[in-house]
Design an enzyme around this catalytic site. Structure first.
Site: not given
Length: 240
Positions: A8, A129
């Protein structure tokens, strides 16, 4: 089942967020390219890269860094985070990225997803998500009024071959993945499902593998050492 280490990127560094919260950040490495090489050397078969700056702002400021990652390793890379235009998708694929992951743009415009799947077959994934039964958008900051299962069915109908499912409540918490929902998605949809969020140990990887999933993403567990690539490789060897 393939296990994808997560990288990330935020402000040029390799970080992890807890439950996707921008102020719950832990920085692990200053150089994401070094990290990509490290995971490849440790036996990773595929990397999952997220541009967190892109996810929160919609601006692709880390594209050159992602290209450097792709060029520095031989294994494939998938990229997600604020990808909302055809131009961005084309640039990433031209740079050598193997698969592009849509998020907010897929919730807001299913026709956009369908067009991309027709133009780039097998190269488009969607990150679903979930906050409870609903899909979160814009870097997980907002919860849409779109329900998870009908949304996933619409993605399949639009030509999506790969879905990344994240239970936000478990992400970065090392609390274990949502096995029940993942099993339901895998059995109902008949496309590639990648589990994300909550993977803490080799037991979690084993449980996900037993569901027959295509893949699992793990980040914090690898960086904190509660799971190792050696364990993953050993489990993969047993499965063969």
């Amino acid at each position: 089942m393939i296990v994808l280490p997560a990288i990330d990127i935020k402000n040029g560094k390799c970080v992890r967020l807890k439950q996707g919260l921008i102020d719950q950040e832990t920085a692990y490495y200053d150089d994401p390219v070094f990290v990509a090489k490290m995971w490849e050397e440790k036996g990773a078969k595929y990397l999952h890269v997220v541009d967190l700056d892109g996810a929160f702002t919609g601006q692709q400021t880390n594209m050159d860094l992602v290209k450097n990652i792709v060029e520095s390793i031989k294994i494939p890379v998938e990229i997600g985070g604020g990808i909302r235009t055809l131009e961005t998708v084309e640039k990433y694929l031209e740079s050598g990225v193997d698969r592009v992951i849509l998020g907010t743009s897929a919730v807001e415009n299913i026709d956009f997803v369908r067009d991309l799947c027709e133009k780039f077959p097998g190269k488009i994934a969607v990150s679903v998500d979930a906050k409870g039964d609903y899909v979160a958008i814009k870097g997980w900051v907002e919860t849409s009024d779109t329900k998870v299962m009908p949304f996933c069915e619409s993605l399949k109908n639009a030509g999506v071959k790969t879905i990344v499912y994240t239970d936000i409540s478990r992400d970065g918490m090392l609390s274990g993945p949502n096995l029940e929902m993942l099993d339901l998605l895998n059995k109902s949809l008949g496309i590639d499902i990648i589990a994300s969020g909550g993977v803490a140990s080799i037991k979690n990887i084993e449980d996900l593998s037993n569901l027959g999933l295509y893949g699992a993403i793990t980040g914090k567990a690898l960086y904190e050492g509660t799971l190792t690539m050696e364990e993953i490789n050993a489990l993969s060897g047993k499965a063969r």
